[in-house]
Scaffold this motif. Structure first.
Motif, PDB file in Angstrom:
ATOM      1  N   VAL A 185       0.843  -1.210   0.000  1.00  0.00           N
ATOM      2  CA  VAL A 185       0.000   0.000   0.000  1.00  0.00           C
ATOM      3  C   VAL A 185       0.878   1.262   0.000  1.00  0.00           C
ATOM      4  O   VAL A 185       0.726   2.162   0.832  1.00  0.00           O
ATOM      5  CB  VAL A 185      -0.997   0.020   1.175  1.00  0.00           C
ATOM      6  CG1 VAL A 185      -2.140   1.000   0.891  1.00  0.00           C
ATOM      7  CG2 VAL A 185      -1.572  -1.361   1.452  1.00  0.00           C
ATOM      8  N   ASP A 187       2.499   4.774  -1.691  1.00  0.00           N
ATOM      9  CA  ASP A 187       1.977   5.879  -2.502  1.00  0.00           C
ATOM     10  C   ASP A 187       2.840   6.066  -3.751  1.00  0.00           C
ATOM     11  O   ASP A 187       3.728   5.261  -4.051  1.00  0.00           O
ATOM     12  CB  ASP A 187       1.849   7.160  -1.665  1.00  0.00           C
ATOM     13  CG  ASP A 187       3.215   7.717  -1.269  1.00  0.00           C
ATOM     14  OD1 ASP A 187       4.269   7.225  -1.779  1.00  0.00           O
ATOM     15  OD2 ASP A 187       3.246   8.646  -0.450  1.00  0.00           O
ATOM     16  N   TYR A 192       5.279   4.431   2.446  1.00  0.00           N
ATOM     17  CA  TYR A 192       4.176   3.916   3.256  1.00  0.00           C
ATOM     18  C   TYR A 192       3.872   4.977   4.290  1.00  0.00           C
ATOM     19  O   TYR A 192       4.673   5.223   5.187  1.00  0.00           O
ATOM     20  CB  TYR A 192       4.599   2.600   3.922  1.00  0.00           C
ATOM     21  CG  TYR A 192       3.528   2.002   4.810  1.00  0.00           C
ATOM     22  CD1 TYR A 192       2.410   1.397   4.257  1.00  0.00           C
ATOM     23  CD2 TYR A 192       3.645   2.041   6.200  1.00  0.00           C
ATOM     24  CE1 TYR A 192       1.432   0.842   5.065  1.00  0.00           C
ATOM     25  CE2 TYR A 192       2.668   1.489   7.016  1.00  0.00           C
ATOM     26  CZ  TYR A 192       1.563   0.897   6.442  1.00  0.00           C
ATOM     27  OH  TYR A 192       0.586   0.353   7.241  1.00  0.00           O
ATOM     28  N   SER A 195      -2.628   7.581   5.635  1.00  0.00           N
ATOM     29  CA  SER A 195      -3.558   8.024   4.599  1.00  0.00           C
ATOM     30  C   SER A 195      -4.821   7.177   4.680  1.00  0.00           C
ATOM     31  O   SER A 195      -4.837   6.142   5.357  1.00  0.00           O
ATOM     32  CB  SER A 195      -2.930   7.865   3.204  1.00  0.00           C
ATOM     33  OG  SER A 195      -2.810   6.479   2.890  1.00  0.00           O
ATOM     34  N   HIS A 197      -5.711   5.456   2.339  1.00  0.00           N
ATOM     35  CA  HIS A 197      -5.373   4.228   1.608  1.00  0.00           C
ATOM     36  C   HIS A 197      -4.740   3.191   2.537  1.00  0.00           C
ATOM     37  O   HIS A 197      -5.133   2.023   2.517  1.00  0.00           O
ATOM     38  CB  HIS A 197      -4.434   4.560   0.443  1.00  0.00           C
ATOM     39  CG  HIS A 197      -5.020   5.566  -0.495  1.00  0.00           C
ATOM     40  ND1 HIS A 197      -6.136   5.315  -1.252  1.00  0.00           N
ATOM     41  CD2 HIS A 197      -4.676   6.850  -0.762  1.00  0.00           C
ATOM     42  CE1 HIS A 197      -6.452   6.382  -1.964  1.00  0.00           C
ATOM     43  NE2 HIS A 197      -5.578   7.330  -1.684  1.00  0.00           N
ATOM     44  N   THR A 198      -3.770   3.615   3.342  1.00  0.00           N
ATOM     45  CA  THR A 198      -3.202   2.634   4.279  1.00  0.00           C
ATOM     46  C   THR A 198      -4.221   2.267   5.357  1.00  0.00           C
ATOM     47  O   THR A 198      -4.291   1.112   5.787  1.00  0.00           O
ATOM     48  CB  THR A 198      -1.899   3.159   4.917  1.00  0.00           C
ATOM     49  OG1 THR A 198      -2.120   4.461   5.466  1.00  0.00           O
ATOM     50  CG2 THR A 198      -0.790   3.258   3.881  1.00  0.00           C
ATOM     51  N   ALA A 200      -7.292   1.934   4.924  1.00  0.00           N
ATOM     52  CA  ALA A 200      -8.236   0.981   4.326  1.00  0.00           C
ATOM     53  C   ALA A 200      -7.719  -0.447   4.420  1.00  0.00           C
ATOM     54  O   ALA A 200      -8.391  -1.390   3.988  1.00  0.00           O
ATOM     55  CB  ALA A 200      -8.518   1.344   2.873  1.00  0.00           C
ATOM     56  N   HIS A 201      -6.518  -0.615   4.959  1.00  0.00           N
ATOM     57  CA  HIS A 201      -5.978  -1.950   5.229  1.00  0.00           C
ATOM     58  C   HIS A 201      -5.705  -2.135   6.726  1.00  0.00           C
ATOM     59  O   HIS A 201      -6.121  -3.114   7.316  1.00  0.00           O
ATOM     60  CB  HIS A 201      -4.693  -2.188   4.435  1.00  0.00           C
ATOM     61  CG  HIS A 201      -4.924  -2.286   2.956  1.00  0.00           C
ATOM     62  ND1 HIS A 201      -4.860  -3.463   2.266  1.00  0.00           N
ATOM     63  CD2 HIS A 201      -5.248  -1.342   2.046  1.00  0.00           C
ATOM     64  CE1 HIS A 201      -5.133  -3.257   0.985  1.00  0.00           C
ATOM     65  NE2 HIS A 201      -5.365  -1.975   0.824  1.00  0.00           N
ATOM     66  N   TYR A 204      -8.823   2.273  10.577  1.00  0.00           N
ATOM     67  CA  TYR A 204      -8.952   3.735  10.611  1.00  0.00           C
ATOM     68  C   TYR A 204      -8.923   4.252  12.044  1.00  0.00           C
ATOM     69  O   TYR A 204      -9.096   3.506  12.998  1.00  0.00           O
ATOM     70  CB  TYR A 204     -10.299   4.145  10.005  1.00  0.00           C
ATOM     71  CG  TYR A 204     -10.514   3.730   8.579  1.00  0.00           C
ATOM     72  CD1 TYR A 204     -10.224   4.604   7.534  1.00  0.00           C
ATOM     73  CD2 TYR A 204     -11.022   2.471   8.274  1.00  0.00           C
ATOM     74  CE1 TYR A 204     -10.449   4.219   6.218  1.00  0.00           C
ATOM     75  CE2 TYR A 204     -11.243   2.091   6.960  1.00  0.00           C
ATOM     76  CZ  TYR A 204     -10.956   2.958   5.939  1.00  0.00           C
ATOM     77  OH  TYR A 204     -11.178   2.589   4.650  1.00  0.00           O
TER      78      TYR A 204
ATOM     79  N   SER B 237      -2.965  -8.781  -1.040  1.00  0.00           N
ATOM     80  CA  SER B 237      -3.427  -7.451  -0.659  1.00  0.00           C
ATOM     81  C   SER B 237      -4.945  -7.451  -0.429  1.00  0.00           C
ATOM     82  O   SER B 237      -5.445  -6.757   0.460  1.00  0.00           O
ATOM     83  CB  SER B 237      -3.049  -6.463  -1.760  1.00  0.00           C
ATOM     84  OG  SER B 237      -3.521  -5.183  -1.459  1.00  0.00           O
ATOM     85  N   GLN B 241      -7.367  -6.016   3.107  1.00  0.00           N
ATOM     86  CA  GLN B 241      -8.331  -4.918   3.081  1.00  0.00           C
ATOM     87  C   GLN B 241      -9.194  -4.926   4.340  1.00  0.00           C
ATOM     88  O   GLN B 241      -9.611  -5.976   4.814  1.00  0.00           O
ATOM     89  CB  GLN B 241      -9.248  -5.020   1.857  1.00  0.00           C
ATOM     90  CG  GLN B 241      -8.570  -4.652   0.546  1.00  0.00           C
ATOM     91  CD  GLN B 241      -9.510  -4.827  -0.630  1.00  0.00           C
ATOM     92  OE1 GLN B 241     -10.669  -4.454  -0.555  1.00  0.00           O
ATOM     93  NE2 GLN B 241      -9.008  -5.405  -1.698  1.00  0.00           N
ATOM     94  N   GLU B 448     -13.359  10.323  -6.229  1.00  0.00           N
ATOM     95  CA  GLU B 448     -13.016  11.373  -5.250  1.00  0.00           C
ATOM     96  C   GLU B 448     -13.620  12.710  -5.659  1.00  0.00           C
ATOM     97  O   GLU B 448     -14.083  13.493  -4.827  1.00  0.00           O
ATOM     98  CB  GLU B 448     -11.496  11.479  -5.088  1.00  0.00           C
ATOM     99  CG  GLU B 448     -10.949  10.362  -4.212  1.00  0.00           C
ATOM    100  CD  GLU B 448      -9.455  10.525  -3.915  1.00  0.00           C
ATOM    101  OE1 GLU B 448      -8.987  11.678  -3.796  1.00  0.00           O
ATOM    102  OE2 GLU B 448      -8.776   9.497  -3.804  1.00  0.00           O
TER     103      GLU B 448
END
Lengths: 500, 500
Positions: A185, A187, A192, A195, A197-198, A200-201, A204, B237, B241, B448
């Motif tokens: 993940v 960018d 790493y 964000s 995005h990270t 989302a794995h 949060y 990956s 998630q 987005e």
């Protein structure tokens, strides 16, 4: 090999079918654990006249489930009476079945033992280390993704900067960076970083929601230094072990459903409360001397053949008439001293408060782990979890404690992960395997040197006697090892019996 | 935040408790999917007089299960009659519930919907790529461990050779190498190589057994180039998630157990077979015009408030009296065109022949994956698996096929993973969501840019009307998104109703 040329997954390919035994051929089986039970079952089906001698007052050996009202007395005399609510139970021995243990799954199918998934791998459990994260437990998903992300960033950037040019071809370099970017993940700068995005794995700070304030809030990453803590990578590596990977199963209602199923078929052949004192043989057969542990009466049982499925710490104390090399092998293998502690709580706070349904939390403390129950999830009322599975020195240390001290240890270490522990605690039971009278240890610990020197001698047939059990396998501590060992042993016994 | 200061896991912290509604306050809810059902349930509990108008002749929306005897007719007119054996079923919509979807799990608990584990992550499933491994499927455990091992070796050696000195502190370097050695199963030279140690993670050529020939035989590693195939890292990956990590659940017997549970509480408020044609409002209330799809009769339903839980592809075709910005938002969000295909086979060959119990095999073909059933494992007789879950262009391509062509596609691509496919096939059913008459798409696809321009306008209350549904959330395509969106919407509606 399948049509696609895949490697095989189990030594068990199809059910054993022995040709009919010679008339009146008698076999004495020693020990009514799974190895002994399957020997009695299969030899009985082939027509052998089978008798099983068992030391305990119950069938099953380590295939064992403790329930409300059960009493267990360990070596040293400490006695525990189990006081659990409802249908709660605790498996002190094996408590999970890998998907590739085909022999065990075969007998479960054959006997109709209902199985349910054992949720081995749950990323929402905790990782706790006294040396990392200020001692605060972290979700497995966050810590493991942070390790994957950091490793991916370091290798992707090193590759990008040419540090791998001498090792990786130009074409593979691009594919490697693409793989690391996706898996880790990363960018657009191959970093790493915090964000959505990270998150989302790894999880949060505020997860995505609905309506006006539904936008997610990303979470902070853990410090790199802490992510390198051994608790993190050891846990990740644990779940890639061949025997530990999902899918796994457990019998509904307790592991002893399996031995009870065997008992329905061969229970009539088992004589309980018999302590074996001598196993002798000559060209005509075997004589097993045993003492009735209730009446103290001594009996001699004669048979044509003997399948000895006693654990090595017990067998090594018995006068057995076999070749010196086999005697040496019986003496050569130490047993592990694992200790398991079952704890009952008033409610499933791990589910209700923390969204943990099954799986394992790991800690670097002596309790080693907490494994959550996989049965009756979402149900109200008391539930039993595995509050400690201590190995190595910790296992011996805990074996030296009183049952009450063990529970206190499990509570004081467990509450660092679950602050609800003291408030919700009802009671518990501990089994330190080095103090279990009928085995004095948990499972064989074969070193490579011992294996080279003694394994062949241990498993070889000696006249009328053959050994069976998980110790006579490469799967020590697994029920599959007991079954595969025993199936191999009786196949050889049967072949020799037919030749005579 | 819990006592330990952990990040929250869900926006749903406790059940909604609305204060008593004003007397005779009427709400019309449009759509009896989960968003509409939960609105009807919670508003009804608060004392509102609720009416739900539903287009279909059934309650539940995408919370939908197909069983033997069901008929489904798609846009274009193709009709499929489901012919499944026993208690087999197929969930064309959502079919798994993450452990952190607390709102959905709350209602399952409240209504007593029995849940069972959904075995999302099973390392014994297959990875198949047309571009790697000579097209032969590989076990997830082998391919994933080979990627971890190769990455670990490359980074450990680079670190050891000083290539990371400018990025990683001296102390962390040693810890990093130790972590990579453990996680990546590297040997003493930091190499990932064929051995019983790596096989003890990735799988063996012959696994450990019992008795005479019990010694394991290590397996060959996969070629590095192939291990870098996108199918491998994308699958790894996928399982990290946030929404896809175990533990996951499914309702016993089919996903529609949830909507049926809601229906037991609010079913009496739902009027079926009503096509909405107009939604108008003024200061005094809302008027919803609908046509009875059976009698063609037009009805005007009046209410004080409206919760509009229609999907956007439908709502965008309806004359709705809201501000231009909301109208623009309703038009702005395209829907995905996923296609799912359920296949019934004579027996569970994936379990019996291949030791696959639940989980997902991935392929780079259009079918994208095969997901194995998680109910009634080990049972004999026919079973239904998910034979395709096609997204993007593949989803549109398959939507353009006839149902028979779709089944042929699923068979021809699936048999590259399971050669038993043709021999064991019984029948199947496909749902191409872009052809589902009552939604014309699968789920909102928020870019987005669209989110920034339109989301706030979509979810804001407009006079007497508020929108609800997974499209009005950050969890599009998840039932949790529908519930969280609706709970947020009715809380705002209730607040405004109390203020007047």
């Amino acid at each position: 090999m399948t049509a696609l040329g895949h490697a095989e997954e189990s030594r068990f390919e199809k059910p054993l079918t022995l040709s009919p035994a010679k008339e009146r051929s008698r076999v004495v089986v020693l020990g009514a654990g799974l190895a002994g039970l399957v020997a009695a079952y299969e030899l009985g089906k082939a027509g052998y006249d089978v008798t099983v001698l068992e030391y305990q007052n119950r069938i099953g050996g380590r295939n064992w489930t403790l329930r409300n009202g059960d009493t267990y007395t360990e070596l040293g005399g400490a006695s525990q009476k189990v006081s659990f609510s409802n249908n709660n139970y605790f498996n002190p021995g094996p408590w999970r079945i890998p998907h590739h243990h085909r022999a065990l799954l075969h007998y479960c199918r054959e006997f109709g033992v209902p199985l349910e998934p054992f949720v081995q791998f749950n990323t929402n459990t905790w990782l706790h280390s006294s040396d990392a994260f200020d001692g605060k437990p972290q979700r497995f998903k966050a810590a493991s993704l942070d390790l994957i992300g950091n490793v991916s960033e370091l290798l992707a950037k090193a590759t990008n900067e040419g540090a791998l040019d001498h090792k990786v071809s130009h074409e593979d370099r691009e594919r490697l960076i693409e793989a690391l970017r996706g898996w880790g993940v990363l960018d657009e700068t191959l970093s790493y970083r915090k964000s959505v995005h990270t998150s989302a794995h790894r999880g949060y700070d505020r997860p995505p929601g609905g309506g006006v304030s539904g936008a997610p809030v990303p979470s902070d990453l853990l410090p790199f230094k802490d992510v390198l803590d051994p608790t993190v990578w050891r846990s990740m590596s644990f779940f890639t072990q061949y025997e530990m990977q999902p899918t796994m199963f457990q019998p509904v209602g307790g592991m002893d459903a399996i031995s009870r199923a065997f008992a329905r078929h061969v229970g009539g052949k088992v004589i309980l409360n018999r302590k074996i004192t001598r196993i002798s043989q000559d060209d005509t057969g075997v004589v097993v001397t045993s003492v009735n542990t209730t009446t103290r009466e001594t009996t001699k049982t004669t048979a044509d053949w003997c399948v000895c499925a006693l654990p090595l710490p017990v067998l090594s104390q018995i006068d057995i008439q076999v070749a010196p090399a086999k005697k040496a092998a019986i003496q050569a293998v130490p047993y592990a001293s694992h200790c398991k502690i079952g704890l009952e709580f008033k409610r499933r706070f791990w589910e209700e408060d923390e969204n943990i349904y099954g799986g394992i939390s790991f800690t670097d403390q002596e309790i080693s782990l907490i494994s959550y129950p996989n049965d009756r999830m979402f149900s109200p009322g008391p539930a039993v979890l595995l509050g400690a599975f201590s190995m190595g020195m910790a296992g011996y240390d805990i074996a030296g404690m009183t049952p009450d001290q063990r529970l206190e240890l499990a509570l004081s270490q467990g509450e660092k992960i679950h602050p609800q522990y003291r408030k919700e605690f009802l009671g518990g039971v501990s089994v330190a395997w080095s103090r279990v009278p009928w085995i004095i240890g948990c499972r064989a610990r074969w070193s490579e040197a011992a294996r080279a020197a003694h394994y062949a001698n241990l498993v070889s047939m000696d006249g009328k006697i053959v050994l069976a059990g998980d110790h006579a396998s490469y799967l020590a501590g697994w029920q599959e090892g007991a079954l595969l060992s025993s199936l191999d042993a009786i196949e050889r016994l049967h072949k020799r019996a037919q030749e005579i």
